[in-house]
Design a protein around this motif. Structure first.
Motif, PDB file in Angstrom:
ATOM      1  N   CYS A 120       0.827  -1.212   0.000  1.00 44.06           N
ATOM      2  CA  CYS A 120       0.000   0.000   0.000  1.00 44.06           C
ATOM      3  C   CYS A 120       0.859   1.257   0.000  1.00 44.06           C
ATOM      4  N   ASP A 128       0.665   4.176  -2.806  1.00 43.58           N
ATOM      5  CA  ASP A 128       0.503   5.586  -2.482  1.00 43.58           C
ATOM      6  C   ASP A 128       1.650   6.428  -3.036  1.00 43.58           C
ATOM      7  N   THR A 177      -3.756   2.917  -8.487  1.00 47.90           N
ATOM      8  CA  THR A 177      -4.912   2.138  -8.053  1.00 47.90           C
ATOM      9  C   THR A 177      -4.493   0.683  -7.863  1.00 47.90           C
ATOM     10  N   TYR A 205      -5.649  -3.446  -7.254  1.00 49.89           N
ATOM     11  CA  TYR A 205      -6.737  -4.376  -7.590  1.00 49.89           C
ATOM     12  C   TYR A 205      -6.315  -5.777  -7.187  1.00 49.89           C
ATOM     13  N   TYR A 211      -8.469  -7.110   3.592  1.00 56.15           N
ATOM     14  CA  TYR A 211      -8.095  -6.123   2.588  1.00 56.15           C
ATOM     15  C   TYR A 211      -8.838  -4.801   2.782  1.00 56.15           C
ATOM     16  N   ARG A 212     -10.051  -4.863   3.287  1.00 57.82           N
ATOM     17  CA  ARG A 212     -10.791  -3.621   3.552  1.00 57.82           C
ATOM     18  C   ARG A 212     -10.058  -2.746   4.565  1.00 57.82           C
ATOM     19  N   SER A 271      -7.112  -2.086   4.693  1.00 60.03           N
ATOM     20  CA  SER A 271      -6.069  -1.336   3.995  1.00 60.03           C
ATOM     21  C   SER A 271      -6.616  -0.469   2.865  1.00 60.03           C
ATOM     22  N   GLY A 272      -7.928  -0.313   2.823  1.00 60.32           N
ATOM     23  CA  GLY A 272      -8.520   0.604   1.861  1.00 60.32           C
ATOM     24  C   GLY A 272      -9.091  -0.028   0.611  1.00 60.32           C
ATOM     25  N   TYR A 273      -9.021  -1.353   0.475  1.00 59.58           N
ATOM     26  CA  TYR A 273      -9.638  -2.025  -0.666  1.00 59.58           C
ATOM     27  C   TYR A 273     -11.147  -2.146  -0.430  1.00 59.58           C
ATOM     28  N   GLU A 274     -11.917  -1.997  -1.487  1.00 55.51           N
ATOM     29  CA  GLU A 274     -13.366  -2.145  -1.410  1.00 55.51           C
ATOM     30  C   GLU A 274     -13.833  -3.126  -2.489  1.00 55.51           C
ATOM     31  N   ARG A 288      -8.573  -0.649  -4.656  1.00 57.96           N
ATOM     32  CA  ARG A 288      -8.128   0.409  -3.729  1.00 57.96           C
ATOM     33  C   ARG A 288      -7.841   1.650  -4.568  1.00 57.96           C
ATOM     34  N   ARG A 314      -4.372   7.271  -4.254  1.00 59.62           N
ATOM     35  CA  ARG A 314      -4.326   8.320  -3.251  1.00 59.62           C
ATOM     36  C   ARG A 314      -3.140   9.246  -3.518  1.00 59.62           C
TER      37      ARG A 314
END
Length: 202
Positions: free
Chosen positions: A152, A156, A161, A163, A175-176, A178-181, A198, A201
């Motif tokens: 991550c 950044d 992005t 995936y 994974y969520r 760490s910002g994954y949706e 994700r 950023r």
């Protein structure tokens, strides 16, 4: 080994065979691998070793990172830079010997699995994470967290992005954090699969 410091760094070429073993052991019992390779755990281990070794050998652009404790490799993370996650014609040819070693039925199931995953690849540029694996006997000790934090930070720094795909419900929560949706979901070989993104950023 629990509680000892984890050091994360790029893998050296001579460490790739050990990485194949870690990934095979760490992912042997994943639901999708049981569906693809069969219920015999020794056969699953051997078959996934063949597939991962073929993938690592064929994918020239795949960046491999290792997690180490006391200089012992305990976790592995692959990341394909934007535009490189789909194998080209030459790379697919290099994968054929590995697929052949799976046997016809298992190879057909793996190809069905990979086609299903390809259909969900984002159309926009992304860093494709995977495989991500921690040696089976050491899971739940923070090694995967250290690997993902490292990846991550790289995302950044690059403003990229991320995936990934997963076939384990508990990994969706992991994974969520760490910002994954979740961007999509489907069933592959009878197994639920989640596709996660994700956002870039910075």
């Amino acid at each position: 080994m629990s509680g000892r410091a984890v050091r994360v760094r790029p893998l050296r070429p001579e460490e790739v065979p050990a990485a194949v073993d870690v990934v095979a052991r760490g992912m042997r019992d994943n639901p999708l691998h049981v569906a693809a390779y069969g219920r015999d755990e020794h056969r699953r281990l051997a078959r996934h070793s063949h597939l991962v070794a073929g993938l690592f050998g064929a994918s020239a652009d795949l960046l491999l990172t290792g997690a180490f404790r006391d200089e012992v490799l305990v976790g592995v993370c692959g990341a394909a830079p934007p535009g490189t996650c789909r194998l080209g014609a030459a790379e697919r040819l290099r994968m054929l010997p590995a697929l052949a070693r799976l046997g016809p039925a298992a190879a057909a199931r793996v190809l069905s699995w990979t086609r299903a995953w390809y259909r969900h690849d984002p159309g926009s540029p992304h860093v494709h994470l995977g495989p991500v694996a921690v040696d089976a006997r050491l899971q739940g000790q923070g090694i995967g967290t250290a690997l993902l934090a490292h990846q991550c930070r790289r995302l950044d720094d690059a403003g990229a992005t991320g995936y990934l795909e997963t076939d384990k419900p508990r990994n969706v929560t992991f994974y969520r954090r760490s910002g994954y949706e979740v961007a999509g979901r489907t069933t592959v070989l009878g197994v639920p699969n989640w596709f996660m993104v994700r956002a870039a950023r910075g």
